[in-house]
Enzyme design. Structure first.
Site, PDB file in Angstrom:
ATOM      1  N   HIS A  98       1.040  -1.339   0.126  1.00 21.04           N
ATOM      2  CA  HIS A  98       0.259   0.202   0.163  1.00 21.04           C
ATOM      3  C   HIS A  98       0.704   1.323   0.130  1.00 21.04           C
ATOM      4  O   HIS A  98       2.323   1.139   0.264  1.00 21.04           O
ATOM      5  CB  HIS A  98      -0.613  -0.368   0.763  1.00 21.04           C
ATOM      6  CG  HIS A  98      -0.182   0.611   2.600  1.00 21.04           C
ATOM      7  ND1 HIS A  98      -0.017  -1.053   2.566  1.00 21.04           N
ATOM      8  CD2 HIS A  98       0.137   0.922   3.383  1.00 21.04           C
ATOM      9  CE1 HIS A  98       1.069  -0.638   4.076  1.00 21.04           C
ATOM     10  NE2 HIS A  98       0.715   1.305   4.996  1.00 21.04           N
ATOM     11  N   ASP A 100       0.159   4.601   1.841  1.00 18.61           N
ATOM     12  CA  ASP A 100      -0.322   5.501   2.569  1.00 18.61           C
ATOM     13  C   ASP A 100      -1.152   6.769   2.491  1.00 18.61           C
ATOM     14  O   ASP A 100      -0.830   7.375   1.657  1.00 18.61           O
ATOM     15  CB  ASP A 100       0.242   5.862   4.046  1.00 18.61           C
ATOM     16  CG  ASP A 100       0.642   5.806   4.915  1.00 18.61           C
ATOM     17  OD1 ASP A 100       0.935   3.932   4.898  1.00 18.61           O
ATOM     18  OD2 ASP A 100       2.306   5.743   4.987  1.00 18.61           O
ATOM     19  N   HIS A 259       5.099  -0.002   0.414  1.00 17.32           N
ATOM     20  CA  HIS A 259       5.166  -0.356   1.380  1.00 17.32           C
ATOM     21  C   HIS A 259       4.576  -1.749   1.686  1.00 17.32           C
ATOM     22  O   HIS A 259       3.607  -1.561   1.536  1.00 17.32           O
ATOM     23  CB  HIS A 259       6.283   0.565   2.909  1.00 17.32           C
ATOM     24  CG  HIS A 259       5.088   1.265   3.070  1.00 17.32           C
ATOM     25  ND1 HIS A 259       4.655   2.425   2.709  1.00 17.32           N
ATOM     26  CD2 HIS A 259       4.249   1.373   4.700  1.00 17.32           C
ATOM     27  CE1 HIS A 259       3.554   2.943   3.534  1.00 17.32           C
ATOM     28  NE2 HIS A 259       3.305   2.394   4.610  1.00 17.32           N
ATOM     29  N   ARG A 274       5.270   6.525  14.037  1.00 18.82           N
ATOM     30  CA  ARG A 274       5.063   6.676  13.098  1.00 18.82           C
ATOM     31  C   ARG A 274       4.963   8.622  12.939  1.00 18.82           C
ATOM     32  O   ARG A 274       4.290   8.449  13.688  1.00 18.82           O
ATOM     33  CB  ARG A 274       4.128   5.932  12.189  1.00 18.82           C
ATOM     34  CG  ARG A 274       4.154   6.488  10.544  1.00 18.82           C
ATOM     35  CD  ARG A 274       3.998   5.308   9.899  1.00 18.82           C
ATOM     36  NE  ARG A 274       2.371   5.998   9.792  1.00 18.82           N
ATOM     37  CZ  ARG A 274       1.338   5.534   8.752  1.00 18.82           C
ATOM     38  NH1 ARG A 274       1.623   4.650   7.872  1.00 18.82           N
ATOM     39  NH2 ARG A 274      -0.112   6.495   8.640  1.00 18.82           N
TER      40      ARG A 274
HETATM   41  C1  SIN Z   1       2.651   0.783   7.872  1.00 15.26           C
HETATM   42  O1  SIN Z   1       2.460   1.311   7.104  1.00 15.26           O
HETATM   43  O2  SIN Z   1       2.897   2.549   8.266  1.00 15.26           O
HETATM   44  C2  SIN Z   1       3.830  -0.109   8.790  1.00 15.26           C
HETATM   45  C3  SIN Z   1       4.898  -0.139   8.282  1.00 15.26           C
HETATM   46  C4  SIN Z   1       5.862  -0.840   9.314  1.00 15.26           C
HETATM   47  O3  SIN Z   1       5.482  -0.789  10.533  1.00 15.26           O
HETATM   48  O4  SIN Z   1       6.870  -0.957   9.242  1.00 15.26           O
END
Ligand code: SIN
Length: 283
Positions: A98, A100, A259, A274
């Protein structure tokens, strides 16, 4: 002169050496890091020791912080979203390809993810280059998608209906945070191919989580084209598997990468902080 050392990582991305984020970053080094971010789409830092305030201060040098509407926030720092998985949890957050925030009219620029608690093994994150994905397409496909737009939505992932992506897992509900917000969001439309706002390069901008269809195509045509594009996007030749270590930070650009947080560490805790940065309209 900047002491920053930029080392490409295989597939996509670059590791940034020669900077200690806890000490602050000079304007010269910051410019070098900005250049690497625009060119490589995802940058990695190793052996950093930053606290929450330093994480926030570094993020604010790039753009305004987008306070996440869905994820649980850090109890003391609302700017920091918690991307966590508990030992008794089976499913994780972000466990599929995906990018974000493509469901926003002005999708977030990127996210700065700091490792806080890692499993003993596993829990890597994969990144894929949407510059390389676009470049890899044959000319006839490039012509076909030129000028097309795609619809993006958050509802099928975060929404409250029992059959949404997270509600079918044990990472949904109160664990992820505040899913009901997704049901109030309207669908948005973005070009299938964008001109990246920082690099000026073309990037493929559809993703299997949030893109629901290609505008003006019937369902069958839209599904077939998305399947073709996703296959190019996930091609191993431009994928990097990032192995987290204590002190690692990944900073990805949502407009030029995908990612996927791998979920291969059952019975162990993984806690990441994050911060997501505001972006702009995409053309
Ligand atoms: C995410 O999709 O923001 C998570 C990425 C991660 O936890 O490595």
């Amino acid at each position: 002169m900047s002491a920053i050392d930029i080392r490409r990582t295989d597939g996509v991305g670059a590791e940034i050496h020669g900077v200690n984020l806890a000490d602050g970053v000079s304007d010269e080094d910051f410019a070098a890091i900005q250049g690497a971010f625009a060119e490589h789409g995802v940058i990695f830092f190793r052996d950093q020791d930053i606290d929450e305030n330093q994480h926030i201060a570094f993020a604010k040098r790039w753009a305004e912080i987008n306070v996440n509407r869905f994820f649980a926030a850090h109890p003391d720092y609302p700017e920091i979203a918690l991307v966590s998985k508990e030992p008794d949890q089976k499913d994780n957050i972000g466990g599929g390809w995906h990018t974000d925030h493509s469901y926003d009219a002005e999708p977030a620029m990127g996210s700065i993810l700091v490792a806080r608690e890692l499993p003993e093994t596993g829990g890597d994150t994969m990144f894929s280059s949407m510059y390389a994905a676009y470049e890899s397409l044959p000319d006839d496909v490039k012509e076909q998608i030129d000028g097309l737009k795609a619809v993006h939505s958050a509802r099928q992932i975060f929404g409250e209906a029992p059959d949404t992506y997270y509600n079918k897992t044990d990472a949904g509900g109160a664990r992820i945070g505040n899913a009901s917000v997704a049901d109030t969001l309207q669908d948005v439309v973005h070009p299938v191919v964008i001109t990246h706002p920082l690099s000026g390069k073309k990037a493929l901008y559809v993703n299997p989580a949030f893109t629901t269809r290609i505008e003006d195509l019937d369902e069958e045509e839209s599904d077939a084209l998305l399947t073709r594009l996703y296959s190019a996007a996930a091609d191993k030749s431009h994928v990097h598997r990032f192995e987290w270590r204590p002190g690692s930070i990944a900073f990805w650009d949502n407009r030029s990468t995908w990612h996927w947080a791998l979920n291969d560490y059952q019975g162990q805790r993984r806690v990441m902080h994050r911060i997501t940065l505001e972006g702009c309209e995409l053309n």
